[in-house]
Scaffold this motif. Structure first.
Motif, PDB file in Angstrom:
ATOM      1  N   THR A 233       0.850  -1.183   0.000  1.00  9.83           N
ATOM      2  CA  THR A 233       0.000   0.000   0.000  1.00  9.83           C
ATOM      3  C   THR A 233       0.891   1.240   0.000  1.00  9.83           C
ATOM      4  N   PRO A 234       0.389   2.408  -0.470  1.00 10.75           N
ATOM      5  CA  PRO A 234       1.192   3.631  -0.426  1.00 10.75           C
ATOM      6  C   PRO A 234       1.693   3.966   0.973  1.00 10.75           C
ATOM      7  N   ARG A 235       0.861   3.718   1.988  1.00  9.30           N
ATOM      8  CA  ARG A 235       1.288   4.049   3.345  1.00  9.30           C
ATOM      9  C   ARG A 235       2.448   3.164   3.809  1.00  9.30           C
ATOM     10  N   ASP A 236       2.587   1.975   3.231  1.00  9.21           N
ATOM     11  CA  ASP A 236       3.743   1.142   3.555  1.00  9.21           C
ATOM     12  C   ASP A 236       5.037   1.841   3.135  1.00  9.21           C
ATOM     13  N   MET A 237       5.001   2.520   1.963  1.00  8.11           N
ATOM     14  CA  MET A 237       6.172   3.256   1.511  1.00  8.11           C
ATOM     15  C   MET A 237       6.458   4.432   2.433  1.00  8.11           C
ATOM     16  N   THR A 238       5.387   5.115   2.871  1.00 10.15           N
ATOM     17  CA  THR A 238       5.546   6.239   3.791  1.00 10.15           C
ATOM     18  C   THR A 238       6.201   5.786   5.082  1.00 10.15           C
ATOM     19  N   ARG A 239       5.661   4.713   5.662  1.00  5.02           N
ATOM     20  CA  ARG A 239       6.219   4.203   6.923  1.00  5.02           C
ATOM     21  C   ARG A 239       7.667   3.768   6.734  1.00  5.02           C
ATOM     22  N   ALA A 240       7.972   3.157   5.589  1.00  8.17           N
ATOM     23  CA  ALA A 240       9.327   2.674   5.344  1.00  8.17           C
ATOM     24  C   ALA A 240      10.314   3.837   5.260  1.00  8.17           C
ATOM     25  N   LEU A 241       9.947   4.911   4.544  1.00  9.29           N
ATOM     26  CA  LEU A 241      10.845   6.048   4.391  1.00  9.29           C
ATOM     27  C   LEU A 241      11.051   6.792   5.702  1.00  9.29           C
ATOM     28  N   VAL A 242       9.954   7.171   6.346  1.00  8.65           N
ATOM     29  CA  VAL A 242      10.047   7.971   7.564  1.00  8.65           C
ATOM     30  C   VAL A 242      10.623   7.149   8.718  1.00  8.65           C
ATOM     31  N   GLY A 243      10.113   5.940   8.902  1.00 13.99           N
ATOM     32  CA  GLY A 243      10.619   5.086   9.979  1.00 13.99           C
ATOM     33  C   GLY A 243      12.071   4.706   9.767  1.00 13.99           C
ATOM     34  N   GLY A 244      12.432   4.416   8.520  1.00  9.69           N
ATOM     35  CA  GLY A 244      13.815   4.057   8.240  1.00  9.69           C
ATOM     36  C   GLY A 244      14.781   5.184   8.537  1.00  9.69           C
ATOM     37  N   MET A 245      14.421   6.428   8.166  1.00  6.17           N
ATOM     38  CA  MET A 245      15.319   7.555   8.412  1.00  6.17           C
ATOM     39  C   MET A 245      15.415   7.896   9.894  1.00  6.17           C
ATOM     40  N   ALA A 246      14.322   7.775  10.621  1.00  9.11           N
ATOM     41  CA  ALA A 246      14.372   8.023  12.065  1.00  9.11           C
ATOM     42  C   ALA A 246      15.318   7.027  12.742  1.00  9.11           C
ATOM     43  N   MET A 247      15.243   5.779  12.323  1.00  4.50           N
ATOM     44  CA  MET A 247      16.113   4.744  12.885  1.00  4.50           C
ATOM     45  C   MET A 247      17.579   5.026  12.541  1.00  4.50           C
ATOM     46  N   ILE A 248      17.832   5.439  11.312  1.00 12.60           N
ATOM     47  CA  ILE A 248      19.198   5.719  10.887  1.00 12.60           C
ATOM     48  C   ILE A 248      19.795   6.868  11.688  1.00 12.60           C
ATOM     49  N   THR A 249      19.019   7.930  11.880  1.00 11.90           N
ATOM     50  CA  THR A 249      19.513   9.077  12.639  1.00 11.90           C
ATOM     51  C   THR A 249      19.899   8.663  14.055  1.00 11.90           C
ATOM     52  N   ALA A 250      19.055   7.862  14.690  1.00 13.55           N
ATOM     53  CA  ALA A 250      19.358   7.401  16.047  1.00 13.55           C
ATOM     54  C   ALA A 250      20.651   6.575  16.065  1.00 13.55           C
ATOM     55  N   LEU A 251      20.817   5.688  15.089  1.00 13.70           N
ATOM     56  CA  LEU A 251      22.021   4.860  15.034  1.00 13.70           C
ATOM     57  C   LEU A 251      23.273   5.703  14.785  1.00 13.70           C
TER      58      LEU A 251
END
Length: 453
Positions: A233-251
């Motif tokens: 679904t489109p929202r899966d892409m949204t969650r993947a982009l935003v969630g992935g970048m938040a995780m990367i910043t923390a790491l």
């Protein structure tokens, strides 16, 4: 409202929507975490004279990247397509700009990134198994070929491998934090190096230079938008982009705190391989061996992600260019653009040979790709605003918050990094990059003349 000069959007083949949020997020994380966080922190420390400035700059870079993820989440949800930025730029700026992007991504951005990451992976492995320059180039090429063969077996097989490798990336970065915590618990203070570069006083020029390296480490999240037509679904892409970048910043914040705590500012600035130095200081040779393997896996994880999405822009552009029809071949049974992936791999192998011949493999590839990458990223940021005005009736399952402030802030920050990268690479380096981009126009003209003839 229809813009009179905007080309009609082509009707592309839409692949099956089979990817989950976790699979797409793994690609996002895998596209970003790799060589950058293990190679650029010493350069940032050399540009900035205090621990606080270093951590602030990395946090600021994460904020800009997260804003970029918001922008790409809107674009990907509204215009899902295997071409990613290619589709966004076509809708916003027209077919010519989109073609130049597709050519540049094929001939410069993705190909150079793949070659760069192959060099990084092999260079770190050479810490354990000594290899001369020629051997490193051969092994790097072999890794590119092996990962290409893996991904030609199907998109689900490629992303499953990606999830496994990204998990190792995350473990490697968390291990750096664990090493620093261990040193704190033991009361071990950083040992100043025998010789270290003098701490740089704060300056806007130094801060701008640091941001070049930081944004290099954060770069790559936009490339995962090429999977927007294959997520469930489109929202899966949204969650993947935003969630992935938040995780990367923390790491990244954890890793840089660990570098500074374990090595000290002077030690970080003086180190060519801070991850290996930190683990060796905390846990000896065993720790160094483990992290060297982890860094190599991180590089190959990004390379694997590039192969997953790399051929998709070329495939999409080929659908729009009749003369390139042979590259618009989609393997329905395996869900991959087979011909486009094979052509891109061939270019990567040629760049590996060039990098090895120059003797500056990693640096040569960075100089080659940086100005072009940030030029088009600036245009994609502006596309959010342009398409809101030009195509207001298109359904947008996700919208950038604080519009238009955040898209303009993102585009402006990308433009600043583009300007800084031009100054860093120099006009001679830019001449090569932009010369190859201009070559794309000649190739296109030649193809069209051949077809007409």
């Amino acid at each position: 409202m229809h813009h009179p000069t905007a080309p009609a959007s082509p009707t592309h083949h839409v692949p099956k929507r089979v990817l989950s949020t976790w699979a797409a997020a793994a690609v996002v994380v895998g596209m970003v975490i790799g060589a950058g966080i293990f190679r650029t922190p010493p350069l940032v420390a050399q540009s900035l004279g205090s621990d606080g400035a270093v951590l602030f700059a990395w946090a600021l870079g994460g904020a800009f990247a997260l804003i970029g993820a918001f922008c790409y989440a809107e674009l990907s949800a509204a215009f899902p397509d295997t071409g990613g930025d290619y589709r966004f730029l076509r809708e916003a700026f027209g077919a010519d700009a989109a073609y130049l992007f597709a050519w540049s991504r094929f001939a410069v951005i993705f190909s150079a990134s793949g070659a760069l990451l192959a060099f990084v992976g092999i260079d770190y492995l050479a810490e354990l198994v000594p290899m001369d320059t020629m051997t490193r180039a051969v092994v790097a090429g072999a890794m590119v070929i092996a990962l290409t063969v893996l991904n030609l077996q199907g998109v689900q097989i490629g992303t499953r491998a990606q999830i496994a490798m990204v998990a190792l990336d995350v473990i490697a970065l968390l291990a750096l934090g664990a090493a620093a915590l261990w040193l704190v618990s033991q009361g071990v203070a950083p040992v100043p190096p025998a010789s270290a570069p003098a701490a740089a006083p704060f300056s806007l020029g130094g801060f701008g230079q640091a941001m070049i390296f930081i944004m290099l480490a954060y770069g790559g999240f936009n490339d995962a938008s090429t999977l927007s037509a294959e997520v469930r679904t489109p929202r899966d892409m949204t969650r993947a982009l935003v969630g992935g970048m938040a995780m990367i910043t923390a790491l990244y914040m954890i890793a840089n705190w660990a570098y500074l705590r374990g090595l000290g500012h002077a030690g970080l600035a003086a180190s060519d391989a801070p991850a290996a130095a930190l683990m060796a200081f905390a846990f000896g040779q065993t720790g160094k061996t483990i992290i060297v393997i982890g860094v190599a896996v991180a590089a190959f994880a990004v390379l694997n992600a590039l192969i997953i999405v790399g051929g998709r822009t070329l495939y999409t552009a080929a659908e729009d260019e009749p003369a390139l029809a042979r590259l618009a071949e989609w393997d329905q049974s395996r869900g991959v653009p087979r011909a486009a992936i094979l052509v891109q791999t061939a270019v990567e192998l040629a760049l590996i040979a060039w990098g090895a011949a120059s003797g500056r493999g990693f640096a040569t590839m960075v100089d080659y790709l940086s100005p072009i990458y940030w030029l088009f990223l600036t245009m994609s940021g502006l596309a959010v605003v342009i398409l809101r005005r030009r195509k207001p009736l298109v359904e947008r399952p996700y919208k950038v918050p604080l519009y238009p402030l955040l898209p303009l802030l993102f585009a402006g920050s990308c433009a600043c990094v583009f300007y800084s990268s031009v100054l860093y690479v120099g006009w001679s380096g830019c001449l090569i990059s932009f010369g190859v981009m201009a070559l794309g126009l000649l190739v296109r003209t030649g193809f069209r003349m051949t077809v007409k003839g």
